[in-house]
Design an enzyme around this catalytic site. Structure first.
Site, PDB file in Angstrom:
ATOM      1  N   GLU A   1      37.182  82.835  12.310  1.00 21.95           N
ATOM      2  CA  GLU A   1      37.532  83.403  11.015  1.00 21.95           C
ATOM      3  C   GLU A   1      38.945  82.963  10.652  1.00 21.95           C
ATOM      4  O   GLU A   1      39.824  82.864  11.522  1.00 21.95           O
ATOM      5  CB  GLU A   1      37.468  84.929  11.104  1.00 21.95           C
ATOM      6  CG  GLU A   1      37.790  85.645   9.804  1.00 21.95           C
ATOM      7  CD  GLU A   1      37.796  87.160   9.962  1.00 21.95           C
ATOM      8  OE1 GLU A   1      37.582  87.858   8.970  1.00 21.95           O
ATOM      9  OE2 GLU A   1      38.023  87.648  11.093  1.00 21.95           O
TER      10      GLU A   1
ATOM     11  N   LYS B   1      31.365  88.585   4.246  1.00 24.76           N
ATOM     12  CA  LYS B   1      31.769  89.697   5.121  1.00 24.76           C
ATOM     13  C   LYS B   1      31.704  91.026   4.376  1.00 24.76           C
ATOM     14  O   LYS B   1      32.247  91.167   3.280  1.00 24.76           O
ATOM     15  CB  LYS B   1      33.185  89.436   5.644  1.00 24.76           C
ATOM     16  CG  LYS B   1      33.683  90.470   6.653  1.00 24.76           C
ATOM     17  CD  LYS B   1      35.075  90.085   7.149  1.00 24.76           C
ATOM     18  CE  LYS B   1      35.622  91.070   8.155  1.00 24.76           C
ATOM     19  NZ  LYS B   1      36.985  90.686   8.612  1.00 24.76           N
TER      20      LYS B   1
ATOM     21  N   CYS C   1      33.838  89.353  12.482  1.00 24.32           N
ATOM     22  CA  CYS C   1      34.935  90.192  12.969  1.00 24.32           C
ATOM     23  C   CYS C   1      34.647  91.693  12.909  1.00 24.32           C
ATOM     24  O   CYS C   1      33.838  92.199  13.670  1.00 24.32           O
ATOM     25  CB  CYS C   1      36.228  89.831  12.230  1.00 24.32           C
ATOM     26  SG  CYS C   1      37.741  90.299  13.126  1.00 24.32           S
TER      27      CYS C   1
END
Length: 499
Positions: free
Chosen positions: A81, A180, A213
């Site tokens: 990321e 995300k 993440c």
């Protein structure tokens, strides 16, 4: 039912298109931990040309790692990321780094048609890198989507900006895009999509799912990809800041793979000054390869073999009833329990006063049980058994049930729960269990030097985390880290419960 029928249909079509000999039982996976070249320590406005120059400098490094991985036989590689530009941005300063990333259904190979959707040089280069090296490439970049005033959620600058994962196959074709959903507290430069996206794609070496993440701490999309869509492998770009004792990258991501019984390819950024390090190739039965380096400033490539369909492997872990064993033990009242903080959560602790014994500590509905035998115990080292049953409310709101054996920072009980990286006390035996109210429990064993212990412990079907032959290094923590998703507050972007 519709989802089930869709997957039966997809599996049938895959069987028609690909002869059984083309389906592979194992594959070679790669992840690269990248020391990102940043714009600087503070947000600043740059031109599109300057933004491209920085991204291409980072891509030069990533391309070298991808070529090396391909030369070592890797089928797929995951990069981190924020790997192209870092994380020091406002919405405005990020904008020159963004490209318009179309829906993969458009059937597009950017390397062959670089101008089809406007100027997208980064997508074009990623596609060409994948094609030239005949490898699946997973990368993280920024997507921009215009919106207008008729959309009540449209930001004031007239666009959505998404933290986005993209995937290109061995021909350079664009095969997957994920926005995300669970943004970290400092990601004000990005928007969350209105609902979690469930992104998967099929290959000859398994079915893959994507998320990024902070997503790993929540039910959607992470759990749904595994439990409902039955992916074999999770692709996980991350910029993970390590938080001892329970949330270092290698510790938690390997535990998530074991708890969810799925492969995880975790690629972290490398910035030790921000506690960012820790990447790995994880299988349901333990780590295949991992990297943790809090000293150097260099990136690192990992390559390892995994089962394409781990659920069909003879080493695939059996289902676990996480409370089965613990509920057979009757807690014995005792004096001497005390409280302490771990990552701002108040735990109930009980000290391991003897070199061997049985111990129970309870908080709320959770009782944690430990049987243990130490060896080489240092007199200045204190270990405790801890329990936490409550809502964590720091960088996010999520409900936890945790049983943990851990080393305190000093002989002072007030230091129990503080970060510790080294220890000298070994355990010949331990058995840790808890009366969990959730089926989502992630087993962690972290050794001195922030090292994993693959093959040195096991999870029994009755919920015990055990070792019978000790560990190769002294113990920092042994933990059952449980997530009770049903007790989470509503996501800030959707006012509905857990599916």
């Amino acid at each position: 039912m519709a989802i089930f029928q869709l997957h039966i249909c997809a599996a049938f079509l895959m069987g028609m298109i690909l002869p059984s000999s083309a389906l592979e039982d194992t594959f070679i996976a790669a992840v690269y931990e990248h020391a990102v070249i940043l714009t600087g320590d503070t947000p600043r406005n740059v031109s599109r040309a300057e933004a491209l120059e920085l991204m291409n400098r980072n891509l030069d490094i990533l391309e070298g790692a991808i070529k090396t991985a391909a030369q070592q036989g890797a089928h797929i590689i995951v990069t981190p990321e924020d790997a192209l530009y870092g994380w020091v941005f406002t919405r405005e300063t990020l904008y020159p780094y963004l490209e318009n990333i179309p829906d993969p259904q458009v059937d597009w190979t950017p390397c062959n048609e670089p101008k089809r959707f406007g100027s997208n040089p980064i997508q074009g280069r990623l596609s060409c890198i994948a094609k030239e090296n005949s490898i699946y490439v997973v990368a993280n970049m920024g997507d921009k989507k215009p919106c207008n005033r008729s959309d009540p959620q449209c930001p004031s600058d007239g666009r959505y900006q998404y933290n986005t994962d993209v995937v290109y196959d061995t021909e350079g074709k664009f095969v997957a895009r994920y926005h995300k959903f669970n943004l970290f507290m400092s990601e004000h430069q990005f928007d969350s999509p209105p609902e979690p996206e469930l992104v998967t794609f099929n290959t000859t070496f398994g079915k893959f799912g994507l998320f990024t993440c902070f997503d790993i701490l929540f039910h959607d999309p992470a759990v749904t990809l595994v439990r409902k869509l039955q992916v074999d492998t999770i692709l996980f770009p991350t910029a993970w800041m390590n938080v001892l004792p329970h949330l270092t990258a290698v510790e938690f991501h390997s535990a998530w793979a074991m708890g969810m019984r799925v492969n995880v390819l975790a690629s972290n950024t490398h910035r030790p000054s921000l506690s960012m390090t820790g990447s790995g190739i994880y299988a349901p039965d333990g780590s295949r390869a991992y990297h943790y380096d809090a000293e150097s400033e260099k990136g690192h490539l990992l390559v390892a073999e995994l089962d394409s369909h781990p659920s069909l492997s003879p080493t695939h872990p059996a289902p676990v009833n996480w409370s089965s064993y613990a509920t057979t033990i009757k807690p014995v009242p005792k004096d001497g329990d005390f409280t302490g903080l771990i990552f701002f959560d108040e735990y109930t602790f009980s000290e391991l006063a003897k070199e061997a014994g049985n111990l129970t500590v309870c908080q709320g509905a959770l009782c944690c049980h430990l049987s243990y035998k130490m060896t080489e115990k240092q007199e200045n080292e204190v270990y405790v058994l801890g329990a936490f049953d409550g809502l964590h409310e720091v960088e996010g709101n999520y409900y936890l049930q945790i049983c943990t054996l851990l080393k305190c920072a000093s002989a002072d009980q007030q230091t129990c729960g503080q970060p510790v990286t080294t220890a000298h006390t070994r355990f010949d035996f331990f058995s840790l269990s808890g009366t969990f109210s959730t089926n989502y429990v992630f087993p962690e064993v972290l050794l001195s030097g922030v090292q994993l212990a693959p093959g040195e412990f096991q999870v029994l079907s009755d919920g015990q985390l055990v070792t019978h032959n000790g560990t190769s290094k002294p113990v920092l923590t042994v933990t059952l880290w449980g997530r009770w998703y049903e007790k989470d507050p509503p996501h800030p972007y959707i006012l509905s419960g857990v599916p």
